[in-house]
Enzyme design. Structure first.
Site, short mmCIF file in Angstrom:
data_model
loop_
_atom_site.label_atom_id
_atom_site.label_comp_id
_atom_site.label_asym_id
_atom_site.label_seq_id
_atom_site.Cartn_x
_atom_site.Cartn_y
_atom_site.Cartn_z
N CYS A 84 0.83 -1.20 0.00
CA CYS A 84 0.00 0.00 0.00
C CYS A 84 0.87 1.26 0.00
CB CYS A 84 -0.90 -0.02 1.24
SG CYS A 84 -1.76 1.52 1.51
N CYS A 94 0.24 3.21 3.59
CA CYS A 94 0.52 2.67 4.93
C CYS A 94 1.80 3.31 5.52
CB CYS A 94 0.69 1.15 4.86
SG CYS A 94 -0.86 0.25 5.07
N HIS A 120 -4.67 0.15 7.82
CA HIS A 120 -5.08 -0.08 6.44
C HIS A 120 -6.52 -0.62 6.34
CE1 HIS A 120 -4.17 -1.02 2.19
NE2 HIS A 120 -4.90 -2.10 2.37
N ASN A 175 -13.28 9.64 -2.34
CA ASN A 175 -13.81 8.64 -3.26
C ASN A 175 -13.63 7.31 -2.58
OD1 ASN A 175 -14.16 10.47 -5.43
ND2 ASN A 175 -11.97 10.33 -5.87
N SER A 184 -8.28 4.62 -5.71
CA SER A 184 -7.13 3.85 -6.16
C SER A 184 -6.60 2.90 -5.09
CB SER A 184 -6.03 4.82 -6.60
OG SER A 184 -5.75 5.74 -5.55
N HIS A 187 -6.73 1.73 1.48
CA HIS A 187 -6.36 2.42 2.73
C HIS A 187 -7.32 3.60 2.94
CE1 HIS A 187 -3.09 3.07 5.73
NE2 HIS A 187 -3.82 4.16 5.87
N HIS A 199 -8.71 6.93 3.10
CA HIS A 199 -8.14 8.24 2.79
C HIS A 199 -9.11 9.12 2.04
CE1 HIS A 199 -7.58 6.11 -1.02
NE2 HIS A 199 -7.48 7.30 -1.60
N GLN A 258 -9.25 13.40 0.12
CA GLN A 258 -8.41 14.39 -0.55
C GLN A 258 -8.87 15.80 -0.23
OE1 GLN A 258 -7.26 13.80 -4.62
NE2 GLN A 258 -8.24 11.81 -4.73
N HIS A 291 -22.35 16.31 0.86
CA HIS A 291 -23.09 15.50 -0.13
C HIS A 291 -22.49 14.10 -0.15
CE1 HIS A 291 -25.06 18.94 -2.19
NE2 HIS A 291 -23.90 19.58 -2.05
P1 H2U Z 1 -8.27 8.41 -4.65
O1 H2U Z 1 -8.79 9.10 -3.44
O2 H2U Z 1 -9.16 8.63 -5.82
O3 H2U Z 1 -7.95 6.98 -4.38
O4 H2U Z 1 -6.89 9.10 -4.97
C1 H2U Z 1 -5.76 8.98 -4.12
C2 H2U Z 1 -4.83 10.13 -4.44
O5 H2U Z 1 -3.55 9.83 -3.86
C3 H2U Z 1 -4.60 10.35 -5.91
O6 H2U Z 1 -4.96 11.70 -6.20
C4 H2U Z 1 -2.54 10.26 -4.71
C5 H2U Z 1 -3.12 10.13 -6.11
O7 H2U Z 1 -2.55 11.09 -6.96
N1 H2U Z 1 -1.35 9.46 -4.48
C6 H2U Z 1 -0.17 10.09 -4.16
O8 H2U Z 1 -0.11 11.32 -4.08
N2 H2U Z 1 0.95 9.33 -3.92
C7 H2U Z 1 0.96 7.98 -4.00
O9 H2U Z 1 2.00 7.37 -3.79
C8 H2U Z 1 -0.25 7.22 -4.35
C9 H2U Z 1 -1.47 8.03 -4.61
ZN ZN Z 2 -2.43 0.96 3.70
#
Ligand code: H2U
Ligand code: ZN
Length: 333
Positions: free
Chosen positions: A47, A50, A109, A147, A155, A158, A160, A162, A291
């Protein structure tokens, strides 16, 4: 108000209509059960998020023990972006600057917002508020969002979310600001405060509530199980929430997201995010709100697609918001 005839409902926040076709949703509700997906480990060496692991961009995460925030390695917005300006009626453009950050909600995680305890949820809420406050010093709008689930483009399992902060107001915020100001001018009170109290009185679209918050499937919902989370007292921005309102928020988030996960017995995918008063906007018309836009329709695998008439005409739904709220209430623990 007919439950059986096609009609249109107006979304006063977004200034658009939705077509509701309840006569197409006469099937009995069966709450299909799916296979439970495999459990995530509490730490995954694969991951990017992590503690202690290398990220895709090359940086290494610290051995964090609480919430961890970092600048997105692949940001959609840049600081010091070059000037872009075109006032041509057909080829208009403007420059934009901003900053994108990633919030790891927990070092664990395997957790989700719904499975976190109150203390962990409060740490996430504090981070949302602190990030909004600090980025507001340089930017006009700070968008907190999450998301969740691969169907929503997430993606990584874990937990998270933004933050994107930018010097321009995004289109959705421009409309919400305009609509809320017009409502205050006409009716003398903030639209979403008025709406929250009216929904509490009617109760058929309420999913859950407590002393400070109410979660409803809004009258104008476009996604089947869309939810609008509203404070019951006037508050314009995340950072203005009191300690009591934050505890109450942790409580209602846990209940709402728990019900989502129960509905089809799978981790419920969604995009969620917070809207509050932009940095230089007047606070009066604005009511902070979140929302939740989940794509699922009838089961873990049957999702709603916004296609056909919806791309060419307007959003349409069969399941009424009232029935969606009732189903969520039934699975609420
Ligand atoms: P999601 O919330 O859609 O999963 O996006 C995760 C964000 O994390 C995505 O914008 C960033 C991606 O650019 N990311 C990093 O900045 N570094 C990483 O090593 C993996 C993902
Ligand atoms: Zn993780």
């Amino acid at each position: 108000m007919s439950d059986n005839h096609p009609h249109r409902r107006y979304n006063p926040l977004a200034d658009r209509w939705v077509l509701v076709s309840p006569q197409r949703d006469q099937r009995p509700w069966q709450g299909q059960v799916e296979e439970t997906p495999p459990e995530e480990p509490s730490y995954s060496s694969d991951c990017y998020l992590c503690p202690g692991n290398d990220r895709a961009g090359g940086a290494r995460n610290p051995q964090y023990t609480d919430v961890f925030v970092f600048d997105n390695d692949y940001p959609a917005l840049l600081t010091g972006a070059g000037p872009t300006q075109s006032d041509d009626a057909l080829f208009r453009a403007s420059s934009v600057e901003g900053r994108c950050r990633v919030i790891c909600y927990s070092p664990r995680h395997d957790l989700t917002l719904a499975s976190m305890d109150e203390e962990q949820l409060l740490a996430v809420i504090r981070t949302w508020a602190d990030e909004t406050a600090s980025l507001s010093r340089d930017y006009e709008h700070v968008q907190i969002f999450e998301n969740r689930g691969a169907t929503m483009g997430c993606s990584n399992a874990h937990p998270h979310g933004q933050v994107w902060a930018l010097d321009n107001l995004p289109s959705e915020i421009i409309v919400e600001a305009r609509q809320q100001s017009a409502y205050l001018d006409k009716h003398g009170l903030p639209m979403l405060l008025d709406y929250a109290h009216k929904e509490r009185g009617k109760s058929q679209r309420v999913v859950c509530s407590n002393d400070h918050w109410i979660a409803v499937v809004p009258w104008w919902a476009t996604w089947p199980y869309e939810v609008l989370l509203l404070p019951l007292h006037q508050v314009a921005r995340m950072q203005d929430l009191t300690a009591t309102q934050r505890s109450s928020l942790a409580d209602i988030l846990k209940r709402l997201l728990g019900a989502y996960d129960q509905l089809f017995c799978v981790p419920f995918p969604y995009s969620m995010g917070w809207h509050g008063a932009p940095t230089s906007a007047s606070k009066e018309p604005w009511q902070l709100h979140a929302h939740f836009f989940p794509p699922l329709l009838r089961s873990a695998t049957v999702r709603k697609h916004m296609v056909g008439f919806e791309m060419l005409g307007e959003s349409q739904r069969d399941l009424t918001p009232e029935r969606a709220a009732e189903q969520l209430r039934k699975v609420m623990s």
